[in-house]
Design a protein around this motif. Structure first.
Motif, short mmCIF file in Angstrom:
data_model
loop_
_atom_site.label_atom_id
_atom_site.label_comp_id
_atom_site.label_asym_id
_atom_site.label_seq_id
_atom_site.Cartn_x
_atom_site.Cartn_y
_atom_site.Cartn_z
N ALA A 317 0.83 -1.20 0.00
CA ALA A 317 0.00 0.00 0.00
C ALA A 317 0.86 1.25 0.00
O ALA A 317 0.54 2.26 -0.65
CB ALA A 317 -0.92 -0.01 1.22
N LEU A 318 1.97 1.19 0.72
CA LEU A 318 2.90 2.32 0.76
C LEU A 318 3.44 2.61 -0.64
O LEU A 318 3.57 3.78 -1.04
CB LEU A 318 4.04 1.99 1.72
CG LEU A 318 5.06 3.09 2.04
CD1 LEU A 318 4.39 4.26 2.73
CD2 LEU A 318 6.17 2.53 2.91
N LEU A 319 3.73 1.56 -1.39
CA LEU A 319 4.25 1.72 -2.75
C LEU A 319 3.22 2.39 -3.66
O LEU A 319 3.56 3.28 -4.45
CB LEU A 319 4.65 0.36 -3.31
CG LEU A 319 5.08 0.31 -4.78
CD1 LEU A 319 6.24 1.25 -5.05
CD2 LEU A 319 5.45 -1.12 -5.18
N THR A 320 1.96 1.97 -3.56
CA THR A 320 0.93 2.58 -4.40
C THR A 320 0.74 4.05 -4.04
O THR A 320 0.56 4.90 -4.91
CB THR A 320 -0.39 1.83 -4.26
OG1 THR A 320 -0.18 0.45 -4.56
CG2 THR A 320 -1.42 2.37 -5.23
N CYS A 321 0.78 4.35 -2.74
CA CYS A 321 0.67 5.75 -2.31
C CYS A 321 1.81 6.59 -2.89
O CYS A 321 1.61 7.72 -3.32
CB CYS A 321 0.69 5.84 -0.78
SG CYS A 321 -0.79 5.22 0.04
N ALA A 322 3.02 6.00 -2.90
CA ALA A 322 4.18 6.71 -3.41
C ALA A 322 4.08 6.96 -4.91
O ALA A 322 4.76 7.85 -5.45
CB ALA A 322 5.46 5.93 -3.11
N GLY A 323 3.23 6.19 -5.59
CA GLY A 323 3.04 6.41 -7.02
C GLY A 323 1.85 7.27 -7.34
O GLY A 323 1.86 8.01 -8.33
N SER A 324 0.79 7.20 -6.53
CA SER A 324 -0.44 7.92 -6.85
C SER A 324 -0.37 9.41 -6.53
O SER A 324 -0.80 10.25 -7.34
CB SER A 324 -1.63 7.29 -6.12
OG SER A 324 -1.48 7.39 -4.71
N SER A 325 0.15 9.77 -5.38
CA SER A 325 0.19 11.19 -4.99
C SER A 325 0.97 12.05 -5.96
O SER A 325 0.53 13.15 -6.31
CB SER A 325 0.76 11.32 -3.58
OG SER A 325 -0.13 10.79 -2.63
N PRO A 326 2.16 11.62 -6.43
CA PRO A 326 2.90 12.44 -7.38
C PRO A 326 2.14 12.68 -8.69
O PRO A 326 2.31 13.73 -9.32
CB PRO A 326 4.18 11.63 -7.64
CG PRO A 326 4.33 10.79 -6.42
CD PRO A 326 2.94 10.44 -6.02
N ARG A 327 1.30 11.73 -9.08
CA ARG A 327 0.51 11.92 -10.30
C ARG A 327 -0.59 12.95 -10.08
O ARG A 327 -0.94 13.70 -11.00
CB ARG A 327 -0.03 10.57 -10.77
CG ARG A 327 1.03 9.74 -11.45
CD ARG A 327 0.77 8.26 -11.47
NE ARG A 327 1.80 7.54 -12.22
CZ ARG A 327 3.01 7.24 -11.73
NH1 ARG A 327 3.32 7.58 -10.51
NH2 ARG A 327 3.90 6.61 -12.49
N ALA A 328 -1.12 12.99 -8.87
CA ALA A 328 -2.10 14.02 -8.56
C ALA A 328 -1.46 15.41 -8.60
O ALA A 328 -2.01 16.36 -9.16
CB ALA A 328 -2.73 13.75 -7.19
N THR A 329 -0.27 15.54 -8.00
CA THR A 329 0.41 16.84 -8.01
C THR A 329 0.88 17.20 -9.42
O THR A 329 0.95 18.37 -9.78
CB THR A 329 1.61 16.84 -7.05
OG1 THR A 329 2.51 15.78 -7.38
CG2 THR A 329 1.13 16.65 -5.61
N LEU A 330 1.21 16.19 -10.23
CA LEU A 330 1.58 16.44 -11.63
C LEU A 330 0.42 17.10 -12.37
O LEU A 330 0.61 18.09 -13.09
CB LEU A 330 1.95 15.12 -12.32
CG LEU A 330 2.12 15.16 -13.85
CD1 LEU A 330 3.31 16.02 -14.23
CD2 LEU A 330 2.28 13.74 -14.41
#
Length: 497
Positions: A317-330
């Protein structure tokens, strides 16, 4: 630039932001969604707490808690079909209600909830991993756990930085271990001598004694489903970006429901809901059902696999969070709602380079600071995530119905899936928000309080209020988005034939 119309669009990708398109298919997207929920960890720490509240009606609470999640998933699916953008709730709420609501409810709130969740997941992953390695003393030593947790954050950020394909491959392995561990646990529980036969009364929604216990149990169950929406942020990198994420969202929530019910029935059949022995009604057992029951069911060696599955669950879950949040800020940066640095994409890995490092660093700093303040304070910060979840899920449900309001009369299906179901989900989430806020305001709720008000309430509502203040500061630096943000994201709408 096309105008926002309300008929079913063809599935076309949103304007590119430099991400690698067509990188993952339906199965990989479902895996990302399931992994982001951390199923083994979530059910392990929640099932016992729900049982303490409603006894053997815990499966019924899981079903009822699933209802608003499923309704919200329909809203996400319909909005993604029209606007397949990695900014997801930020873009959708901006298009429906304007830039202020989009930035606060769809952007800031989601990011804060995710960062707080990352602190919890990193701590759990670190402590459980140390326990699996036989380092029980270290697992109870806060500085050691914090140091290992920061290393785990650095590890998942490195994987996320190198691309979604690598992340998806890692999730296959981690998710597979979780599901196999839960399957082994369930089979052993059902086949154990003396195990009770499952009863249909355990899922009877009309058997709750009072509304208070019913509401508390359902609110607890919302937590075990939260996180599936992270898969939507990868929509610009999926095959058939307009449809695949929506299908994966609905499929992942249904798979979670089946997995949780199977585990809940198995645990209650084997241990019962009493407070003696291994009963789920024991406060000691309730804190982590799987860890406490696994040795009696599977034996010492096999039970360690369950412990490893919980650690892997948290790290996945930590890995998915590390990938999803940056795409939101992008996406927020691409539309002028954040500094341009968040829009930088790595030329080789095609990932949001700056945003990935920034979100990982933010989680690590938050973990260290909250730990330094107080372990109780960190615990209350994690509990406050429930308010943030209900807030942005609810707003998104309403956004779906409002955005498609002119299409609701086109057909009974349109009225149902774009209007009735999302609004129903939004109302349930609003009710969950109000009820949670009321309970959390009690100074005895959680571990901290200030001025006679519960610390969980202050942290949850305070995060939203702080977002309003930060938004004013951002607005001064990026006035164009807040002046015509709704128009700025119009290009995201799929062209109508």
């Amino acid at each position: 630039m096309t105008s926002a119309t309300d008929t079913a669009p063809p599935a076309e990708p949103a304007p590119g932001k430099g991400l690698r398109g067509d990188s993952v298919g339906l199965l990989a997207t479902i895996a990302l969604g399931l992994a982001s929920v951390a199923p083994a960890y979530s059910i392990a720490i929640t099932l016992g707490l729900v049982t303490l509240v409603v006894g053997d009606l815990a499966p019924a609470a899981l079903v009822l808690g699933f209802v608003p999640i499923l309704l919200t998933a329909f809203a996400f699916r319909e909005l993604n079909r029209r606007m397949p953008d990695c900014g997801t709730t930020f873009v959708w709420n901006t298009r429906a209600f304007g830039p202020a609501v989009g930035w606060l409810a769809g952007g800031w709130t989601v990011l804060v909830a995710t960062v707080l969740a990352m602190t919890a997941l990193a701590r759990v992953g670190a402590a459980t991993l140390l326990a699996f390695l036989g380092l029980g003393t270290a697992a109870g030593h806060t500085p050691t756990v914090t140091a290992v947790a920061v290393l785990l954050i650095a590890l998942v950020v490195t994987v996320a930085y190198r691309g979604i394909q690598l992340a998806a491959q890692a999730q296959y392995a981690m998710l597979g271990l979780q599901l196999l561990a839960l399957l082994a646990f369930g089979i052993a529980a059902f086949t154990r001598d003396g195990a009770a036969s499952p009863s249909a009364s355990w899922v009877d929604p009309f058997s709750f004694d009072d509304f208070g216990s019913f509401a508390e149990a359902v609110l607890l169950c919302l937590f075990v489903y939260w996180g599936w929406d992270a898969l939507i942020t990868f929509n610009e990198e999926t095959v058939d970006s307009g449809r695949t994420p929506g299908r994966a969202a609905v499929a992942s929530t249904l798979i979670l429901l089946v997995t949780y019910l199977f585990t809940a029935f198995a645990a209650i059949s084997f241990a019962g809901t009493g407070s003696a022995g291994l009963g789920l009604g024991s406060p000691e057992n309730a804190s982590d059902v799987l860890t406490h029951l696994a040795p009696a069911l599977l034996g010492g060696t096999a039970s360690r696999v369950v412990t490893l599955a919980i650690a892997v669950s948290a790290v996945g879950a930590l890995l998915t969070c590390a990938g999803s949040s940056p795409r939101a800020t992008l996406s927020m940066s691409a539309h002028g709602a954040l500094p341009t640095a968040f829009g930088r994409v790595h030329p080789r890995f095609r990932t949001p380079a700056f945003g990935t490092v920034f979100c990982g660093a933010a989680a690590a700093v938050a973990l260290v600071l909250l730990t330094l303040v107080s372990a109780d304070f960190l615990g209350d910060a994690i509990l406050s995530i429930g308010l943030l979840i209900a807030f942005y899920y609810g707003v998104t449900g309403f956004a779906c119905a409002w955005y498609f309001r002119r299409q609701l009369r086109d057909s009974p299906r349109a009225l149902l899936v774009k209007g009735v179901l999302p609004v129903a989900g939004g109302l349930m989430m609003l009710a969950a928000f109000v009820r949670s806020a009321w309970d959390m305001a009690d100074p005895d709720y959680g571990s901290t309080s200030l001025g006679g008000v519960g610390g969980v309430f202050l942290l949850g509502v305070g995060s939203i209020v702080l977002g309003g203040v930060v938004m004013l500061l951002v607005r001064a630096r990026h006035p164009r988005f807040f002046q015509d943000g709704r128009t700025a994201v119009t290009a995201l709408v799929v062209t109508e034939n």
